[in-house]
Enzyme design. Sequence first.
Site, PDB file in Angstrom:
ATOM      1  N   PHE A  45      27.431   3.292 -21.350  1.00  0.00           N
ATOM      2  CA  PHE A  45      26.848   4.402 -22.126  1.00  0.00           C
ATOM      3  C   PHE A  45      25.816   3.929 -23.130  1.00  0.00           C
ATOM      4  CE2 PHE A  45      28.194   4.569 -26.567  1.00  0.00           C
ATOM      5  CZ  PHE A  45      29.082   3.511 -26.628  1.00  0.00           C
ATOM      6  N   LYS A  46      25.817   2.640 -23.469  1.00  0.00           N
ATOM      7  CA  LYS A  46      24.880   2.169 -24.488  1.00  0.00           C
ATOM      8  C   LYS A  46      23.422   2.371 -24.067  1.00  0.00           C
ATOM      9  CE  LYS A  46      27.908  -0.829 -27.073  1.00  0.00           C
ATOM     10  NZ  LYS A  46      29.172  -0.773 -26.312  1.00  0.00           N
ATOM     11  N   ASP A  47      23.175   2.466 -22.751  1.00  0.00           N
ATOM     12  CA  ASP A  47      21.812   2.773 -22.289  1.00  0.00           C
ATOM     13  C   ASP A  47      21.305   4.103 -22.843  1.00  0.00           C
ATOM     14  OD1 ASP A  47      21.572   0.513 -20.625  1.00  0.00           O
ATOM     15  OD2 ASP A  47      22.488   1.556 -18.922  1.00  0.00           O
ATOM     16  N   MET A 107      19.985   3.232 -26.269  1.00  0.00           N
ATOM     17  CA  MET A 107      19.119   2.061 -26.343  1.00  0.00           C
ATOM     18  C   MET A 107      17.783   2.298 -25.631  1.00  0.00           C
ATOM     19  SD  MET A 107      20.061  -0.699 -28.003  1.00  0.00           S
ATOM     20  CE  MET A 107      21.579  -1.578 -27.720  1.00  0.00           C
TER      21      MET A 107
END
Length: 480
Positions: free
Chosen positions: A124-126, A129
């Site tokens: 999920f960090k995409d 980011m």
Amino acid sequence: MLYQSTRGNSPQASFSEILLGGLASDGGLYLPIEYPQITAVQLNSWRQLSYADLAFEIIQLYCDDIPANDLKGLIKKTYTSAVYCNGRSADRADDITPIHWLGLEGEQSRLGLLSLSNGPTLAFKDMAMQLLGNLFEYTLAKAKQDLNILGATSGDTGSAAEYAMRSKKGIRVFMLSPRGKMSAFQSAQMYSLQDANIFNLAVEGVFDDCQDMVKAVSNDLSFKAANRIGTVNSINWGRVMAQVIYYFKGYLLATQSSSEKISFTVPSGNFGNICAGHIARMMGLPIDQLVLATNENDVLDEFFKSGIYRTRKSSETLHTSSPSMDISKASNFERFIFDLLGKDGKRTAALFKQVETEGGFDLSKDPAFQRISEFGFRSGSSSHQNRLETIRDIDRRYGVMIDTHTADGVKVAREFLKPHSTMLVLETALPIKFGATIQEALGRPADCPTAFEGIERLPQRVVNMPVDVKKIQDFIEEHI
Ligand SMILES: *Cc1c(COP(=O)(O)O)cnc(C)c1O
């Protein structure tokens, strides 16, 4: 929109002024002075919007110092189905974060996964980011500056940062990772990048060594200024803001009218992801329960149950099979405490000074903590055994393979299902990233999205480094 520090002792600042920075000068974290309020009518009018258009509606409330057309362009470029097409719901990639319904459980409660792991690094960090990469490139070009991002990673953050910043003008990434300590898939994701602006430094040590060296370099103020060193850690306001969007999207996908309430469960580490859920709720999104799930590192579960915040030393942090949640001090937690205390910066500052000196604080007898249920929070934790059982159960019952962090979420979500309600668990990564535990749970390898097959065999671009701050600094100076 202006931003204030949670410690109440820094000048207020605009979105662009805080975008590239980290902590406020008083050591606090930035939050908007007030949360924009969304009415039910407005929420209904957003039902037909694409993810990118929804993102623009929400982000423009927080960012008024980038011209609207430029902002729209950056958002459109970020949230396109071509970037978010790697997950299990590739046929619904246009939704960017589609819901994968599991089924009815308990007394007719709908249980679903909000798929946040369809981006380039399968976590999920995409979601945040990728936006940061585009915002950074735009802001740096306008200011005619460049930036050298230095970070430490045990896996997900580093790869999300590298894939967001690769080939971006004016940006270089120096990423420290513990050599041989990540899964083969995670190392391959990072080390196979061939972009000239990405530098992978494999440190002969553990993650804490990497993190300590980043801190040491950041504390060397003259080196930091001379070499324009920055970070993309999870306290960055832009990351939290970008994560607010998918709570709205998930809500709109799961409901028919804006009089309905739904609940979310969030696998948590640094409290960044769930902090965005808290903010969505403060903006008026009809969230019933906001359930925080931890693994064996249960500092936050303990707080929400007892009012006592007791951080652990990093040497006491347990290494678990949901490693991205192995955190003993949650860097975004201060944002929630500030709101809980009615935006009292003085008290927040005092409490977090106490975290530094005494390792925590006790709000159990405080009137503020007595009112905590008004914020919708619930919490629970899980163990390695729970993870294995949940992964097995979801595979057997629904034919869906989930990763270890999402399994922590599902396990805890099930403890809070109300009759005839809807619960969305945030899918924070895909199983292939944590293949060893999937093999242990299911006796077969994790599914690999086609685009990633054979990634472990690609040529790797990585430099080995001893635990030596000077050597890291020399390397940076030689490569900028
Ligand atoms: C980073 C991460 C988490 C924890 O998210 P926070 O925002 O730090 O609470 C959970 N699961 C996965 C897979 C992650 O990469």
